[in-house]
Write a protein that holds these residues in place. Structure first.
Motif, mmCIF file in Angstrom:
data_model
loop_
_atom_site.group_PDB
_atom_site.id
_atom_site.type_symbol
_atom_site.label_atom_id
_atom_site.label_comp_id
_atom_site.label_asym_id
_atom_site.label_seq_id
_atom_site.Cartn_x
_atom_site.Cartn_y
_atom_site.Cartn_z
ATOM 1 N N CYS A 1 0.672 -1.322 -0.255
ATOM 2 C CA CYS A 1 -0.214 0.025 -0.023
ATOM 3 C C CYS A 1 1.283 1.256 0.117
ATOM 4 O O CYS A 1 0.023 2.220 0.257
ATOM 5 C CB CYS A 1 -1.054 -0.041 1.126
ATOM 6 S SG CYS A 1 -0.085 -0.367 3.102
ATOM 7 N N GLY A 2 1.920 1.008 -0.298
ATOM 8 C CA GLY A 2 2.987 1.757 -0.194
ATOM 9 C C GLY A 2 3.277 2.853 1.434
ATOM 10 O O GLY A 2 3.823 4.385 1.529
ATOM 11 N N ARG A 3 2.747 2.956 2.335
ATOM 12 C CA ARG A 3 2.392 3.190 3.790
ATOM 13 C C ARG A 3 3.400 3.257 4.381
ATOM 14 O O ARG A 3 4.408 4.143 5.453
ATOM 15 C CB ARG A 3 0.923 2.981 4.906
ATOM 16 C CG ARG A 3 -0.317 3.530 4.407
ATOM 17 C CD ARG A 3 -1.814 3.026 4.353
ATOM 18 N NE ARG A 3 -2.667 3.182 3.762
ATOM 19 C CZ ARG A 3 -4.369 2.645 4.287
ATOM 20 N NH1 ARG A 3 -4.642 2.320 5.673
ATOM 21 N NH2 ARG A 3 -4.880 2.983 3.190
ATOM 22 N N CYS A 4 3.919 1.444 4.179
ATOM 23 C CA CYS A 4 5.857 1.786 4.858
ATOM 24 C C CYS A 4 6.840 2.964 4.654
ATOM 25 O O CYS A 4 7.529 3.483 5.832
ATOM 26 C CB CYS A 4 6.037 0.288 4.978
ATOM 27 S SG CYS A 4 5.283 -0.990 5.008
ATOM 28 N N ALA A 5 6.638 3.278 4.138
ATOM 29 C CA ALA A 5 7.247 5.226 3.360
ATOM 30 C C ALA A 5 6.796 5.901 4.203
ATOM 31 O O ALA A 5 8.154 6.617 5.187
ATOM 32 C CB ALA A 5 7.458 4.464 1.782
#
Lengths: 323, 198
Positions: B56-60
């Motif tokens: 989902c890209g939220r880790c970044a």
């Protein structure tokens, strides 16, 4: 006394306000709420198909009561599905004709007068009642058989692990290994990055094998030399994209190719020279993150798909019946 | 008849001395017990289940560490070493090359190395990786899914409540024993975990 009353009211209002912020924060930032992904890998643009390119329509979907479908074949009006540890025979109306329990979990199927099943690294021959006729020697630990094709004389065995096709007699005797890198014969060797390696036979009985790492279909002579090939590499509808496509393939009458792709899941038709003809099933007809469906065709040029995610056999027929 | 011992009454000083000794002994024993328990008990750290991750890209963006302590790791035994790598190249790349315009990674954190025709090896440059999972999505969609995200414990500060876990839409963040802190694909599917993902 009056001041204390005011202070109490102010404190109560502040407490409610703080509680409101906490509750809002709790719900708004909860998992699953929509937060835009600035790094989204968006392939939706390439999954669009112009409706004028769609030349088939879905006419039937047959539900399977299985957990893990593995492969499909069609012969003499009967659809053969391998799933879990069994082989299911259906007619085109979806009526169950026979279900045979097998000795293991099959990975590929081909049918002529007999049924040929692959179990990861070995081949077993059965009669149509499901009785075992013969078991071949296995091809070693490295072998991963992903497809079988059967002609009048030979059984062709696609081994993704060793990146080869074995041409064998019906008793299992190995005639030759097809597709080994050989510059004399102009054979570059298959590139098979994942266990998707399909084969089929043309009307004339010549072997066609998918070279998924090159986005190619390769045609071989009886002596194993490369006869011809075609490549279509593009993320657009008319090509193959990703590391290993087409994942599945079969051949219609007039040597038209039916291909099934993973990544952007779609089923398409190419002519015998590799020119794009049209779409059988577009990406929007499959679930999100679907596997590439296995394909076979019937005698009426209908395309039969095994949808691994929906656990269905899906039948498509030409829109104008001229294909 | 005079053999019968007469019990000598404990005086106050002796009672206090004995009491102090007993208290000290019990305290030391308790302390030793607690220390032994602490030494043997396993601590827990955060990790991502790669089979639940939805890229989902939220880790970044949600890690308290900048750049994120979540990095892409590569399970080489699952990789097809493809020339046409879906994790490295943009879907509409104009050539199978290392040109910047063809690379999918927004920070060029993947190094492509020629092995032999037509195979290439892909290595993650961790100092550049921001954990956005764009390559993970490309590899999963078109390849074997050998690229996946992991929390790097040389960077993670092991917050009590991980700020990424809080917004993870797939509940892919788990607490795992610090003694086996990584859930690497391949090893993980067979029930093992490795201590070093590289």
């Amino acid at each position: 006394m009056k001041n204390r009353k005011y202070i109490n009211h102010i404190l109560a209002v502040m407490a409610i306000f703080i509680a409101g912020i906490i509750v809002r924060d709790f719900f708004v930032n909860r998992s699953g709420k929509n937060i835009d992904n600035p790094y989204a890998y968006d392939i939706s643009e390439f999954a669009q198909v112009d409706p004028s390119e769609v030349i088939y329509k879905e006419v039937k979907a047959l539900r399977l009561s299985v957990s893990e479908p593995k492969g499909i074949a069609f012969a003499d009006g009967i659809i053969y599905v391998i799933a879990d540890s069994s082989m299911i025979q259906l007619n085109e109306s979806g009526q169950l004709i026979k279900q045979t329990h097998l000795e293991g979990s099959p990975t590929a199927i081909a049918v002529n007068e007999k049924v040929w099943l692959a179990f990861t690294n070995r081949v077993v021959q059965l009669d149509k009642d499901g009785n075992v006729i013969s078991r071949w020697q296995d091809y070693g630990e490295r072998a991963v058989i992903t497809s079988l094709a059967v002609s009048d004389q030979y059984v062709y065995v696609a081994d993704a692990g060793n990146r080869l096709v074995y041409q064998c007699r019906f008793d299992g005797e190995l005639v030759r290994r097809v597709g080994e890198k050989d510059e004399q014969k102009g054979v570059p060797g298959f590139v098979v990055p994942s266990p998707y390696f399909d084969i089929a036979l043309s009307d004339e009985g010549f072997l066609w094998a998918v070279d998924p790492g090159r986005h190619s279909l390769e045609n071989f002579n009886a002596d194993g030399a490369m006869r011809t090939s075609w490549t279509k590499s593009s993320v657009k509808t008319e090509g193959f994209s990703g590391c290993c496509n087409p994942a599945h393939m079969t051949i219609l009458a007039d040597n038209l190719f039916v291909t099934s792709e993973k990544g952007i899941v779609r089923v398409k038709i190419y002519d015998q020279h590799g020119e794009y003809v049209g779409v059988v099933a577009s990406p929007d007809q499959f679930d999100e993150d679907s596997y590439a469906p296995d394909v076979c065709v019937d005698e009426n040029n209908r395309v039969i798909l095994l949808d691994f995610n929906r656990k269905q056999v899906r039948i498509f027929e030409p829109l104008n019946n001229e294909q | 008849m005079n053999d019968k011992k007469t019990s000598k009454p404990t005086n106050r000083r002796e009672f206090i001395q004995k009491g102090m000794r007993a208290t000290l002994g019990l305290s030391l024993a308790g302390l030793a017990g607690v220390a032994a328990f602490k030494a043997s008990a396993d601590d827990y750290v955060w990790q991502i289940d790669p089979f639940k991750c939805v890229s989902c890209g939220r880790c970044a963006d949600y890690c308290v560490v900048t750049p994120s302590a979540v990095k892409c790791v590569h399970a080489y035994d699952l990789c097809g070493y493809c020339d046409l790598c879906g994790g490295y190249l943009k879907p509409d790349a104009n050539a199978l090359s290392t040109a910047a315009e063809n690379q999918l990674c927004p920070t060029a954190a993947i190094k492509r190395k020629f092995v032999e025709d037509p195979y290439f090896e892909y290595e993650i440059i961790e100092t550049l990786c921001i954990g956005c999972a764009k390559c993970v999505e490309g590899c999963s969609a078109f390849g074997n899914g050998s690229l996946h995200l992991q929390v790097r414990h040389d960077l993670c500060v092991n917050c009590n409540e991980c700020s990424i876990a809080r917004v993870c839409p797939a509940d892919a963040f788990l607490r795992v024993p610090a003694s086996s802190p990584y859930l690497i694909k391949g090893d993980f599917t067979t029930g093992n975990s490795t201590s070093n993902p590289t």
